[in-house]
Scaffold this motif. Structure first.
Motif, PDB file in Angstrom:
ATOM      1  N   VAL A 211      45.307  29.857  40.449  1.00 55.34           N
ATOM      2  CA  VAL A 211      45.600  28.420  40.475  1.00 55.34           C
ATOM      3  C   VAL A 211      44.993  27.735  41.694  1.00 55.34           C
ATOM      4  O   VAL A 211      44.418  26.640  41.590  1.00 55.34           O
ATOM      5  N   LEU A 212      45.086  28.382  42.858  1.00 53.42           N
ATOM      6  CA  LEU A 212      44.655  27.745  44.102  1.00 53.42           C
ATOM      7  C   LEU A 212      43.162  27.872  44.360  1.00 53.42           C
ATOM      8  O   LEU A 212      42.561  27.000  44.991  1.00 53.42           O
ATOM      9  N   THR A 213      42.544  28.974  43.911  1.00 50.97           N
ATOM     10  CA  THR A 213      41.114  29.183  44.165  1.00 50.97           C
ATOM     11  C   THR A 213      40.394  29.554  42.878  1.00 50.97           C
ATOM     12  O   THR A 213      39.854  30.658  42.752  1.00 50.97           O
ATOM     13  N   PRO A 214      40.389  28.669  41.885  1.00 53.47           N
ATOM     14  CA  PRO A 214      39.697  28.994  40.632  1.00 53.47           C
ATOM     15  C   PRO A 214      38.198  29.112  40.849  1.00 53.47           C
ATOM     16  O   PRO A 214      37.612  28.410  41.679  1.00 53.47           O
ATOM     17  N   GLY A 215      37.582  30.015  40.091  1.00 52.49           N
ATOM     18  CA  GLY A 215      36.144  30.196  40.189  1.00 52.49           C
ATOM     19  C   GLY A 215      35.397  29.209  39.317  1.00 52.49           C
ATOM     20  O   GLY A 215      35.999  28.448  38.555  1.00 52.49           O
ATOM     21  N   PRO A 216      34.082  29.203  39.398  1.00 54.08           N
ATOM     22  CA  PRO A 216      33.278  28.270  38.597  1.00 54.08           C
ATOM     23  C   PRO A 216      33.287  28.606  37.110  1.00 54.08           C
ATOM     24  O   PRO A 216      32.915  27.780  36.293  1.00 54.08           O
ATOM     25  N   TYR A 217      33.700  29.827  36.743  1.00 53.06           N
ATOM     26  CA  TYR A 217      33.813  30.217  35.345  1.00 53.06           C
ATOM     27  C   TYR A 217      34.953  31.229  35.226  1.00 53.06           C
ATOM     28  O   TYR A 217      35.465  31.740  36.228  1.00 53.06           O
ATOM     29  N   VAL A 218      35.359  31.527  33.991  1.00 50.69           N
ATOM     30  CA  VAL A 218      36.577  32.301  33.753  1.00 50.69           C
ATOM     31  C   VAL A 218      36.506  33.691  34.389  1.00 50.69           C
ATOM     32  O   VAL A 218      37.462  34.157  35.023  1.00 50.69           O
ATOM     33  N   GLU A 219      35.364  34.365  34.223  1.00 49.12           N
ATOM     34  CA  GLU A 219      35.254  35.721  34.742  1.00 49.12           C
ATOM     35  C   GLU A 219      35.426  35.760  36.260  1.00 49.12           C
ATOM     36  O   GLU A 219      36.026  36.693  36.802  1.00 49.12           O
ATOM     37  N   ALA A 220      34.875  34.754  36.950  1.00 50.03           N
ATOM     38  CA  ALA A 220      35.005  34.705  38.403  1.00 50.03           C
ATOM     39  C   ALA A 220      36.463  34.504  38.811  1.00 50.03           C
ATOM     40  O   ALA A 220      36.944  35.112  39.783  1.00 50.03           O
TER      41      ALA A 220
END
Length: 251
Positions: A211-220
């Motif tokens: 939630v706090l540090t989502p990546g640029p895509y789902v896998e990340a």
């Protein structure tokens, strides 16, 4: 519905069932696995490097060095290829066959190899612990249980991992996620009940990271979440073992 969706769903179900059934098999002689995962990891790395080289050759042969046909759909840098490289240029000029011969190197081969790379790397890290000098104090029960659970879960997850990974993205994500949880449940044993407390911390930390540090895509995002959860669980198990040791040693 795309034709690939039911195929992926069935593949997820079949491979997960095979992994669960594998759990009941009698372990083989340890001598058969004396080489560990390192040779397989080295082979996968070599195949990835070879695919990258052939990808660069394909881009030069079929697209004259222009990767915009595929790079526009991804983050910058994903499909950068070497410019004016002697090896790539020579192979592009002398490799027989039509220009599209190496088209599978675009996404297909790399996608097939990415999960074996990650899982074998993890297996190699776990296997490397056998070279760590044994300390005077034996490993505590929490850390021992966590290490054994991770090893069993990794072994079972190797079979359905690729199907689950693509099921999450290109088919129905709910059955794929349920399959991943089923594989983890199949790896559990009675002695793992002590890990229920650390498991709660795992879920909390993993959710917070996502939630706090989502990546640029789902896998990340999943990778960040899993890494944070694993680090938190390992640290908590080590802390519990240390606390238990002190309590036992107290006169």
């Amino acid at each position: 519905m795309r034709p690939v969706v039911p195929i992926l769903d069935v593949t997820v179900a079949v491979s997960t069932a095979a992994a669960v059934l594998y759990r009941s098999r009698k372990p083989r002689d340890k001598q058969l696995s004396r080489f560990g995962p390192e040779p397989a990891l080295a082979a996968v790395v070599a195949l990835i490097l070879l695919n990258q080289l052939l990808f660069a050759v394909h881009i030069q042969r079929a697209h004259h060095g222009d990767t915009s046909f595929i790079s526009r759909s991804f983050l910058p840098g994903w499909f950068d290829v070497p410019r004016h490289n002697t090896t790539v240029t020579w192979l592009a000029d002398h490799l027989p066959g039509p220009p599209g011969l190496l088209s599978p190197t675009v996404l297909r081969v790399q996608a097939f190899l990415e999960l074996p790379l990650v899982l074998l790397t993890f297996a190699a890290v776990l296997a490397a612990t056998r070279y760590v000098p044994v300390r005077a104090t034996a490993t505590g029960p929490y850390t021992t249980a966590l290490t054994a659970l991770l090893a069993r879960a990794l072994t079972l997850f190797l079979l359905p991992a690729l199907a689950i990974r693509y099921g999450l993205t290109f088919a129905h994500p709910q059955p794929a996620a349920a399959a991943a949880l089923l594989v983890l449940a199949a790896a559990l044993r009675r002695e793992d009940l002590r890990l229920l407390g650390p498991a709660a911390a795992t879920l909390a930390v993993g959710y917070a990271v996502a939630v706090l540090t989502p990546g640029p895509y789902v896998e990340a995002t999943i990778l960040r979440s899993a890494t944070g959860a694993l680090l938190a669980t390992t640290a908590l198990c080590a802390l519990l073992d240390t606390t238990r040791t002190r309590l036992v040693a107290r006169p």
